[in-house]
Design a protein around this motif. Structure first.
Motif, PDB file in Angstrom:
ATOM      1  N   ASN A  45      39.473  19.552  18.548  1.00 40.37           N
ATOM      2  CA  ASN A  45      38.849  20.721  19.188  1.00 40.37           C
ATOM      3  C   ASN A  45      37.433  20.922  18.673  1.00 40.37           C
ATOM      4  O   ASN A  45      36.522  21.225  19.446  1.00 40.37           O
ATOM      5  CB  ASN A  45      39.660  21.987  18.892  1.00 40.37           C
ATOM      6  CG  ASN A  45      40.831  22.150  19.840  1.00 40.37           C
ATOM      7  OD1 ASN A  45      40.979  21.386  20.781  1.00 40.37           O
ATOM      8  ND2 ASN A  45      41.674  23.133  19.583  1.00 40.37           N
ATOM      9  N   LYS A  49      35.385  18.395  20.413  1.00 41.92           N
ATOM     10  CA  LYS A  49      35.386  18.623  21.865  1.00 41.92           C
ATOM     11  C   LYS A  49      34.544  19.840  22.258  1.00 41.92           C
ATOM     12  O   LYS A  49      33.833  19.827  23.247  1.00 41.92           O
ATOM     13  CB  LYS A  49      36.849  18.825  22.285  1.00 41.92           C
ATOM     14  CG  LYS A  49      37.131  18.834  23.745  1.00 41.92           C
ATOM     15  CD  LYS A  49      38.622  18.536  24.012  1.00 41.92           C
ATOM     16  CE  LYS A  49      39.522  19.744  23.872  1.00 41.92           C
ATOM     17  NZ  LYS A  49      40.887  19.538  24.385  1.00 41.92           N
ATOM     18  N   TYR A  50      34.653  20.920  21.457  1.00 40.06           N
ATOM     19  CA  TYR A  50      33.990  22.162  21.840  1.00 40.06           C
ATOM     20  C   TYR A  50      32.625  22.360  21.171  1.00 40.06           C
ATOM     21  O   TYR A  50      32.065  23.457  21.220  1.00 40.06           O
ATOM     22  CB  TYR A  50      34.912  23.357  21.575  1.00 40.06           C
ATOM     23  CG  TYR A  50      36.159  23.284  22.436  1.00 40.06           C
ATOM     24  CD1 TYR A  50      36.049  23.290  23.826  1.00 40.06           C
ATOM     25  CD2 TYR A  50      37.422  23.159  21.881  1.00 40.06           C
ATOM     26  CE1 TYR A  50      37.177  23.188  24.628  1.00 40.06           C
ATOM     27  CE2 TYR A  50      38.558  23.057  22.688  1.00 40.06           C
ATOM     28  CZ  TYR A  50      38.424  23.071  24.061  1.00 40.06           C
ATOM     29  OH  TYR A  50      39.528  22.959  24.852  1.00 40.06           O
ATOM     30  N   ASP A  74      33.133  23.975  12.735  1.00 37.15           N
ATOM     31  CA  ASP A  74      32.235  23.283  13.669  1.00 37.15           C
ATOM     32  C   ASP A  74      30.984  24.126  13.886  1.00 37.15           C
ATOM     33  O   ASP A  74      30.921  25.288  13.471  1.00 37.15           O
ATOM     34  CB  ASP A  74      32.951  22.995  14.998  1.00 37.15           C
ATOM     35  CG  ASP A  74      33.260  24.249  15.780  1.00 37.15           C
ATOM     36  OD1 ASP A  74      32.319  24.982  16.143  1.00 37.15           O
ATOM     37  OD2 ASP A  74      34.469  24.526  16.023  1.00 37.15           O
ATOM     38  N   ILE A 108      33.331  31.442  19.521  1.00 39.74           N
ATOM     39  CA  ILE A 108      34.309  32.038  20.452  1.00 39.74           C
ATOM     40  C   ILE A 108      34.072  33.546  20.488  1.00 39.74           C
ATOM     41  O   ILE A 108      33.985  34.174  19.431  1.00 39.74           O
ATOM     42  CB  ILE A 108      35.746  31.741  19.967  1.00 39.74           C
ATOM     43  CG1 ILE A 108      35.945  30.215  19.861  1.00 39.74           C
ATOM     44  CG2 ILE A 108      36.802  32.354  20.876  1.00 39.74           C
ATOM     45  CD1 ILE A 108      37.084  29.812  18.970  1.00 39.74           C
ATOM     46  N   ILE A 133      43.313  32.680  22.159  1.00 37.62           N
ATOM     47  CA  ILE A 133      43.292  31.210  22.133  1.00 37.62           C
ATOM     48  C   ILE A 133      44.551  30.592  21.517  1.00 37.62           C
ATOM     49  O   ILE A 133      44.831  29.434  21.751  1.00 37.62           O
ATOM     50  CB  ILE A 133      42.035  30.658  21.421  1.00 37.62           C
ATOM     51  CG1 ILE A 133      41.978  31.185  19.994  1.00 37.62           C
ATOM     52  CG2 ILE A 133      40.774  30.981  22.181  1.00 37.62           C
ATOM     53  CD1 ILE A 133      40.861  30.551  19.196  1.00 37.62           C
ATOM     54  N   TYR A 168      46.582  29.110  27.188  1.00 38.73           N
ATOM     55  CA  TYR A 168      45.264  29.740  27.284  1.00 38.73           C
ATOM     56  C   TYR A 168      44.165  28.698  27.126  1.00 38.73           C
ATOM     57  O   TYR A 168      44.171  27.904  26.190  1.00 38.73           O
ATOM     58  CB  TYR A 168      45.073  30.840  26.222  1.00 38.73           C
ATOM     59  CG  TYR A 168      43.679  31.427  26.332  1.00 38.73           C
ATOM     60  CD1 TYR A 168      43.400  32.400  27.266  1.00 38.73           C
ATOM     61  CD2 TYR A 168      42.628  30.914  25.562  1.00 38.73           C
ATOM     62  CE1 TYR A 168      42.109  32.886  27.435  1.00 38.73           C
ATOM     63  CE2 TYR A 168      41.333  31.394  25.723  1.00 38.73           C
ATOM     64  CZ  TYR A 168      41.089  32.375  26.659  1.00 38.73           C
ATOM     65  OH  TYR A 168      39.814  32.835  26.833  1.00 38.73           O
ATOM     66  N   ARG A 169      43.209  28.697  28.040  1.00 34.90           N
ATOM     67  CA  ARG A 169      42.025  27.838  27.937  1.00 34.90           C
ATOM     68  C   ARG A 169      40.800  28.700  28.206  1.00 34.90           C
ATOM     69  O   ARG A 169      40.786  29.489  29.140  1.00 34.90           O
ATOM     70  CB  ARG A 169      42.036  26.738  29.003  1.00 34.90           C
ATOM     71  CG  ARG A 169      43.213  25.813  28.954  1.00 34.90           C
ATOM     72  CD  ARG A 169      42.793  24.431  29.440  1.00 34.90           C
ATOM     73  NE  ARG A 169      41.927  23.781  28.460  1.00 34.90           N
ATOM     74  CZ  ARG A 169      40.985  22.917  28.761  1.00 34.90           C
ATOM     75  NH1 ARG A 169      40.745  22.607  30.005  1.00 34.90           N
ATOM     76  NH2 ARG A 169      40.247  22.363  27.818  1.00 34.90           N
ATOM     77  N   GLY A 170      39.783  28.540  27.366  1.00 37.36           N
ATOM     78  CA  GLY A 170      38.543  29.273  27.624  1.00 37.36           C
ATOM     79  C   GLY A 170      38.000  28.836  28.977  1.00 37.36           C
ATOM     80  O   GLY A 170      37.901  27.632  29.222  1.00 37.36           O
ATOM     81  N   ASN A 207      35.333  26.267  29.269  1.00 39.93           N
ATOM     82  CA  ASN A 207      35.616  24.860  28.939  1.00 39.93           C
ATOM     83  C   ASN A 207      36.461  24.171  29.981  1.00 39.93           C
ATOM     84  O   ASN A 207      36.514  22.952  30.032  1.00 39.93           O
ATOM     85  CB  ASN A 207      36.430  24.758  27.644  1.00 39.93           C
ATOM     86  CG  ASN A 207      35.824  25.574  26.550  1.00 39.93           C
ATOM     87  OD1 ASN A 207      34.621  25.528  26.362  1.00 39.93           O
ATOM     88  ND2 ASN A 207      36.639  26.330  25.850  1.00 39.93           N
ATOM     89  N   GLY A 218      42.492  19.326  28.850  1.00 40.41           N
ATOM     90  CA  GLY A 218      43.373  20.071  27.949  1.00 40.41           C
ATOM     91  C   GLY A 218      44.296  20.959  28.751  1.00 40.41           C
ATOM     92  O   GLY A 218      44.038  21.236  29.920  1.00 40.41           O
ATOM     93  N   LEU A 219      45.377  21.382  28.121  1.00 37.39           N
ATOM     94  CA  LEU A 219      46.341  22.243  28.809  1.00 37.39           C
ATOM     95  C   LEU A 219      46.445  23.607  28.145  1.00 37.39           C
ATOM     96  O   LEU A 219      47.253  24.438  28.530  1.00 37.39           O
ATOM     97  CB  LEU A 219      47.722  21.576  28.802  1.00 37.39           C
ATOM     98  CG  LEU A 219      47.847  20.277  29.592  1.00 37.39           C
ATOM     99  CD1 LEU A 219      49.152  19.588  29.280  1.00 37.39           C
ATOM    100  CD2 LEU A 219      47.746  20.557  31.077  1.00 37.39           C
ATOM    101  N   GLY A 220      45.639  23.813  27.114  1.00 38.64           N
ATOM    102  CA  GLY A 220      45.715  25.096  26.412  1.00 38.64           C
ATOM    103  C   GLY A 220      46.981  25.215  25.583  1.00 38.64           C
ATOM    104  O   GLY A 220      47.518  26.306  25.398  1.00 38.64           O
ATOM    105  N   GLY A 259      47.425  23.053  22.548  1.00 40.37           N
ATOM    106  CA  GLY A 259      47.229  22.523  21.191  1.00 40.37           C
ATOM    107  C   GLY A 259      47.355  23.582  20.112  1.00 40.37           C
ATOM    108  O   GLY A 259      48.128  23.418  19.163  1.00 40.37           O
ATOM    109  N   LEU A 260      46.616  24.683  20.242  1.00 41.89           N
ATOM    110  CA  LEU A 260      46.628  25.695  19.186  1.00 41.89           C
ATOM    111  C   LEU A 260      47.962  26.417  19.122  1.00 41.89           C
ATOM    112  O   LEU A 260      48.434  26.774  18.049  1.00 41.89           O
ATOM    113  CB  LEU A 260      45.498  26.716  19.411  1.00 41.89           C
ATOM    114  CG  LEU A 260      44.084  26.210  19.130  1.00 41.89           C
ATOM    115  CD1 LEU A 260      43.056  27.280  19.478  1.00 41.89           C
ATOM    116  CD2 LEU A 260      43.934  25.796  17.667  1.00 41.89           C
ATOM    117  N   PHE A 309      38.357  27.119  11.979  1.00 42.65           N
ATOM    118  CA  PHE A 309      39.809  27.256  12.132  1.00 42.65           C
ATOM    119  C   PHE A 309      40.440  26.896  10.793  1.00 42.65           C
ATOM    120  O   PHE A 309      39.982  25.989  10.115  1.00 42.65           O
ATOM    121  CB  PHE A 309      40.323  26.298  13.207  1.00 42.65           C
ATOM    122  CG  PHE A 309      40.083  26.811  14.598  1.00 42.65           C
ATOM    123  CD1 PHE A 309      41.082  27.483  15.289  1.00 42.65           C
ATOM    124  CD2 PHE A 309      38.858  26.632  15.217  1.00 42.65           C
ATOM    125  CE1 PHE A 309      40.861  27.968  16.573  1.00 42.65           C
ATOM    126  CE2 PHE A 309      38.624  27.119  16.501  1.00 42.65           C
ATOM    127  CZ  PHE A 309      39.635  27.788  17.170  1.00 42.65           C
TER     128      PHE A 309
END
Ligand code: ADP
Length: 403
Positions: A304, A307-308, A332, A337, A345, A350-352, A355, A361-363, A365-366, A392
């Motif tokens: 992440n 990626k972000y 990062d 956010i 998140i 949930y996906r921002g 993004n 992504g499928l929202g 991972g976290l 994080f």
């Protein structure tokens, strides 16, 4: 239903009391007019001072046509016939074998909001029975009863709203179950062909680089990268359905976190990343946990972070121990956010929105990482400042009982 009984017993008491106070031969109360006229019959109560009168009232429901939002007090036969000849004239509903209504009073029941929700009617077989005082007494009873009726009605509405809520919840749970089942089957079915595709691509990549057809190599590498993304998505789905079904397995052991971290950095799927990943802090921590799951969490956080923060060049990883806890932080230098999104998140799916079209992504991972850390009796969180980046982190107890 019991709440109907409550309403019913209140309106019966009001009718009985009004009958006694006014000296009427009969009293009829219709209640809950607007709502029940659509769905079911009005609630009503009848009270009489003798069973004879009850027999004489041929059609009580006919009195519904007399419901009004005005107080009416009629004391002579003439007035009654003039008021409604259908009900009070000859051969009508309120007349039978020598007994006839000659005094009549009708009092509307008005809700707090000013709506006419009921009507109390009183009648007598002689003229001149209902005096102005009787009218005032009945009005007093009705106005006191209105509060109780409003409450009982509110309660009934609450109960039916609750029933509706439960019905919707049941439906949503059923739909959720079907969706989870679908996701579980779909991800299982996808996993095998995608994994073998990756295998073939790797053989092809080796073969092509050995035989020296350089023109195809970048294409194969690109295909490989895309397949890795698909595998990542399928794995998220598989993990989610296992998690939901309580089937995510954990094998606890003691391991050195720096070794896991080295594997994670080597494994980061996005082989083309330009970020420099630097590790700080205590590299000697030994923790107890599921090595693969902890690796999965760390990969998700580093992934992440890369990626972000596409315009940044660095990701920092901090390791530390404090008061019996091990802490790992991934920092990062991306856009950060917004505060109001910080809690969201970690939620499932949930996906921002900023993004969603730029990154895959499928929202999940976290959410999955958070659940894994919870299973290790730990906590996960984030600090972020817009424009400066995000950190994080997770903490887990160094010495924990796997059960
Ligand atoms: P996914 O990456 O598949 O969207 P995640 O659960 O890993 O799912 O992340 C959820 C959302 O949290 C992301 O869509 C993104 O909006 C936000 N997010 C996660 N990590 C970062 C980060 N390092 N910087 C900024 N936003 C992030």
């Amino acid at each position: 239903m019991s709440q109907d009984l409550d309403l019913q017993s209140i309106i019966q008491k009001v009718t009985d009391a009004s009958l006694q106070l006014s000296g009427a031969d009969f009293g009829i109360l219709f209640y809950d007019l607007p709502a029940r006229s659509i769905q079911r019959e009005h609630l009503f109560a009848l009270s009489t001072n003798s069973s004879d009168v009850q027999d004489h009232l041929e059609d009580i429901t006919g009195f519904q046509t007399l419901i009004t939002d005005q107080v009416i007090r009629l004391t002579t036969r003439q007035e009654l016939t003039k008021y409604n000849s259908k009900i009070f004239g000859d051969g009508n509903a309120a007349r039978s074998e020598g007994w006839i209504v000659q005094s009549f009073m009708s009092v509307p029941i008005t809700s707090k909001s000013g709506e006419t929700i009921g009507c109390l009617m009183l009648g007598h077989g002689q003229e001149g029975i209902f005096t102005k005082e009787a009218e005032e007494m009945v009005l007093g009873v009705v106005s006191q009863a209105t509060v109780a009726l409003d409450n009982a009605m509110l309660f009934e509405k609450l109960v039916s709203a609750n029933e509706e809520k439960e019905r919707l919840l049941e439906k949503a749970t059923e739909q959720n179950f079907r969706k989870d089942e679908f996701l579980s089957i779909a991800s299982h079915e996808l996993k095998t062909p995608v994994t073998s595709m990756k295998g073939y691509l790797q053989i092809l990549e080796k073969q092509v680089s050995k035989e020296g057809n350089g023109g195809y190599l970048p294409l194969i590498q690109k295909a490989n990268k895309q397949v890795n993304k698909v595998i990542h998505l399928v794995n998220d789905l598989l993990n989610l359905s296992k998690l939901e079904a309580g089937k995510l397995q954990y094998n606890f052991s003691d391991f050195k976190i720096s070794e896991v971290l080295a594997d994670c950095i080597a494994n980061i799927k996005n082989a083309e990343y330009k970020h420099n990943i630097r590790v700080f802090g205590d590299q000697n921590s030994v923790i107890r946990g599921d090595r693969n799951r902890i690796e999965q969490v760390i990969i998700n956080l580093i992934d992440n972070a890369i990626k972000y923060s596409p315009d940044a060049t660095e990701v920092l990883i901090g390791l530390s121990e404090d008061r019996g806890y091990f802490k790992l932080e991934v920092r990062d230098f991306g856009p950060g956010i917004p505060e109001e999104k910080l809690q969201l998140i970690f939620e499932r799916y949930y996906r921002g929105e900023e993004n969603s079209y730029k990154t895959s992504g499928l929202g999940l991972g976290l959410y999955i990482s958070g659940e894994i850390i919870k299973r290790h009796q730990g906590r996960m969180g984030v600090e972020s400042e817009q424009g400066k980046g995000s950190t994080f982190w997770f903490v887990i107890p160094l010495d924990q009982d796997p059960e």
